[in-house]
Design a protein around this motif. Structure first.
Motif, short mmCIF file in Angstrom:
data_model
loop_
_atom_site.label_atom_id
_atom_site.label_comp_id
_atom_site.label_asym_id
_atom_site.label_seq_id
_atom_site.Cartn_x
_atom_site.Cartn_y
_atom_site.Cartn_z
N LEU A 39 0.84 -1.19 0.00
CA LEU A 39 0.00 0.00 0.00
C LEU A 39 0.88 1.24 0.00
O LEU A 39 1.86 1.32 0.75
CB LEU A 39 -0.89 -0.02 1.25
CG LEU A 39 -2.00 1.01 1.39
CD1 LEU A 39 -3.08 0.82 0.32
CD2 LEU A 39 -2.63 0.90 2.79
N GLY A 40 0.56 2.17 -0.85
CA GLY A 40 1.36 3.39 -0.87
C GLY A 40 0.88 4.32 -1.95
O GLY A 40 0.22 3.92 -2.90
N ARG A 41 1.21 5.59 -1.81
CA ARG A 41 0.82 6.58 -2.81
C ARG A 41 1.81 6.56 -3.97
O ARG A 41 2.85 5.90 -3.91
CB ARG A 41 0.73 7.96 -2.17
CG ARG A 41 -0.33 8.05 -1.07
CD ARG A 41 -0.60 9.48 -0.64
NE ARG A 41 -1.75 9.54 0.26
CZ ARG A 41 -1.68 9.53 1.57
NH1 ARG A 41 -0.49 9.46 2.16
NH2 ARG A 41 -2.77 9.59 2.31
N SER A 42 1.50 7.29 -5.02
CA SER A 42 2.39 7.36 -6.18
C SER A 42 3.78 7.82 -5.76
O SER A 42 3.92 8.74 -4.95
CB SER A 42 1.82 8.34 -7.21
OG SER A 42 0.59 7.89 -7.70
N GLY A 43 4.80 7.14 -6.30
CA GLY A 43 6.17 7.50 -5.98
C GLY A 43 6.71 6.89 -4.71
O GLY A 43 7.84 7.17 -4.30
N SER A 44 5.95 6.00 -4.09
CA SER A 44 6.38 5.40 -2.82
C SER A 44 7.38 4.27 -3.01
O SER A 44 8.03 3.85 -2.06
CB SER A 44 5.17 4.91 -2.03
OG SER A 44 4.49 3.90 -2.76
N GLY A 45 7.49 3.74 -4.24
CA GLY A 45 8.41 2.64 -4.50
C GLY A 45 7.74 1.31 -4.79
O GLY A 45 8.43 0.30 -5.01
N LYS A 46 6.40 1.29 -4.83
CA LYS A 46 5.66 0.03 -5.04
C LYS A 46 6.05 -0.64 -6.35
O LYS A 46 6.41 -1.81 -6.40
CB LYS A 46 4.15 0.28 -5.02
CG LYS A 46 3.60 1.00 -3.81
CD LYS A 46 2.09 1.03 -3.79
CE LYS A 46 1.45 1.65 -5.01
NZ LYS A 46 1.73 3.11 -5.14
N SER A 47 5.94 0.12 -7.43
CA SER A 47 6.18 -0.46 -8.76
C SER A 47 7.65 -0.82 -8.96
O SER A 47 7.95 -1.83 -9.61
CB SER A 47 5.73 0.53 -9.85
OG SER A 47 4.33 0.73 -9.79
N VAL A 48 8.55 -0.04 -8.41
CA VAL A 48 9.97 -0.33 -8.55
C VAL A 48 10.31 -1.63 -7.82
O VAL A 48 11.12 -2.43 -8.30
CB VAL A 48 10.83 0.83 -8.04
CG1 VAL A 48 12.31 0.45 -8.00
CG2 VAL A 48 10.64 2.04 -8.94
N ALA A 49 9.69 -1.87 -6.69
CA ALA A 49 9.92 -3.12 -5.96
C ALA A 49 9.54 -4.32 -6.82
O ALA A 49 10.27 -5.33 -6.87
CB ALA A 49 9.11 -3.13 -4.66
N VAL A 50 8.43 -4.21 -7.55
CA VAL A 50 8.00 -5.31 -8.42
C VAL A 50 8.95 -5.46 -9.60
O VAL A 50 9.29 -6.59 -10.00
CB VAL A 50 6.56 -5.07 -8.90
CG1 VAL A 50 6.20 -6.02 -10.03
CG2 VAL A 50 5.59 -5.25 -7.74
N LYS A 51 9.41 -4.36 -10.17
CA LYS A 51 10.37 -4.44 -11.28
C LYS A 51 11.66 -5.12 -10.84
O LYS A 51 12.26 -5.89 -11.59
CB LYS A 51 10.67 -3.03 -11.81
CG LYS A 51 9.54 -2.42 -12.61
CD LYS A 51 9.90 -1.02 -13.09
CE LYS A 51 8.77 -0.41 -13.89
NZ LYS A 51 9.07 0.97 -14.35
N CYS A 52 12.08 -4.84 -9.62
CA CYS A 52 13.26 -5.54 -9.08
C CYS A 52 12.97 -7.02 -8.89
O CYS A 52 13.83 -7.87 -9.17
CB CYS A 52 13.67 -4.91 -7.75
SG CYS A 52 14.35 -3.23 -7.87
N LEU A 53 11.77 -7.34 -8.46
CA LEU A 53 11.40 -8.73 -8.21
C LEU A 53 11.49 -9.58 -9.48
O LEU A 53 11.94 -10.73 -9.43
CB LEU A 53 9.97 -8.80 -7.64
CG LEU A 53 9.36 -10.19 -7.48
CD1 LEU A 53 10.13 -11.01 -6.46
CD2 LEU A 53 7.89 -10.08 -7.09
#
Length: 259
Positions: A52-66
């Motif tokens: 859970l997080g707002r835009s720019g919190s790192g959610k999508s980047v974490a998935v790209k790293c995964l």
């Protein structure tokens, strides 16, 4: 939408204690922009984890790293005990075959029918299937999302909610161990969002998948997540059940629940 009677009531099986996914002190920056700042978390087998997080919190980047689409600067990520930060491209591709994605916009090929979209994904992951096996897999995937009748339609002929459900069918057709849901209820009306939430819950019960659900939708988080982590500026600010997050005393976490 907050009426719990509108949602599935079956008891969910308690997830295994065995972690399927592990982030260990992961950092990622783009120039001077520090996106992930040493995050550590795990996802157990059979567990739905909401980020859970707002835009720019790192959610999508974490998935790209995964999934190895971007390399971490520091830290380790494990899938089924394998450190994916050390894998070559061929090994990464084999690991990616365990992962299904539901993209925010469905990400269907506009020039292909629903059938062709599903077969294209299936053939990419399983090159040795017969036509009969592919037809059976397509039928099962569409049954799972309640859209068998849409098999020969083009994406342009489908509503936003239907495209999202076909996107989920495409994720399921490869029989993944892990499903990543990217803002699964974004842009949907209340009734359609509820249908997607129920589908996420049904899929977990039927296939015992492990999932990461990226969202800023509190209702989606509440009804799909076994556990929730809250990200801000690439740092985990809170972790726990929905009730624990809702009762968190951190002012920034509490701001999620302010009307």
């Amino acid at each position: 939408m907050e009426n719990k009677e509108n949602f599935i009531t079956e008891d969910q099986e308690f997830p295994s204690c065995e972690p399927l996914i592990e982030f260990n002190n992961v950092y990622k920056s783009y120039g001077s922009n520090k996106v992930l700042n040493g995050i550590s978390f795990s996802v157990k087998r059979g567990e739905n984890l909401v980020i859970l997080g707002r835009s720019g919190s790192g959610k999508s980047v974490a998935v790209k790293c995964l999934v190895g689409l971007t390399k971490v600067d520091k830290g380790e990520i494990f899938i089924s005990g394998k450190n994916i930060t050390k894998l070559n491209e061929e090994e990464l591709n084999r690991t990616r075959m365990k992962i299904g994605f539901l993209f925010q916009n469905g990400a269907l090929y506009d020039s292909m029918t629903v059938r062709e979209n599903l077969i294209f994904t299936l053939q990419h992951n399983h090159k040795d299937l017969t036509e009969q096996e592919m037809a059976s897999a397509v039928k099962e995937a569409l049954q799972n999302v309640g859209l068998e009748e849409a098999i020969d339609q083009l994406p342009a002929e489908l509503s936003g909610g239907m495209r999202k459900r076909i996107g989920l069918a495409r994720a399921l057709i490869i029989k993944p161990e892990i499903i990543i849901y990217d803002e699964p209820t974004a842009g949907l009306d209340t009734i359609t969002a509820r249908e997607i939430i129920e589908l996420i819950r049904k899929i977990k019960l039927k296939y015992d998948t492990s999932s990461i659900i990226i969202t800023h939708d509190l209702t989606c988080a509440k009804y799909t997540g076994d556990r929730i982590i809250v990200l801000k500026d690439g740092i985990i600010r809170a972790e726990g059940s929905y009730k624990e997050i809702e009762n968190n005393t951190d002012d920034w976490v509490k701001s999620f629940f302010e009307k």
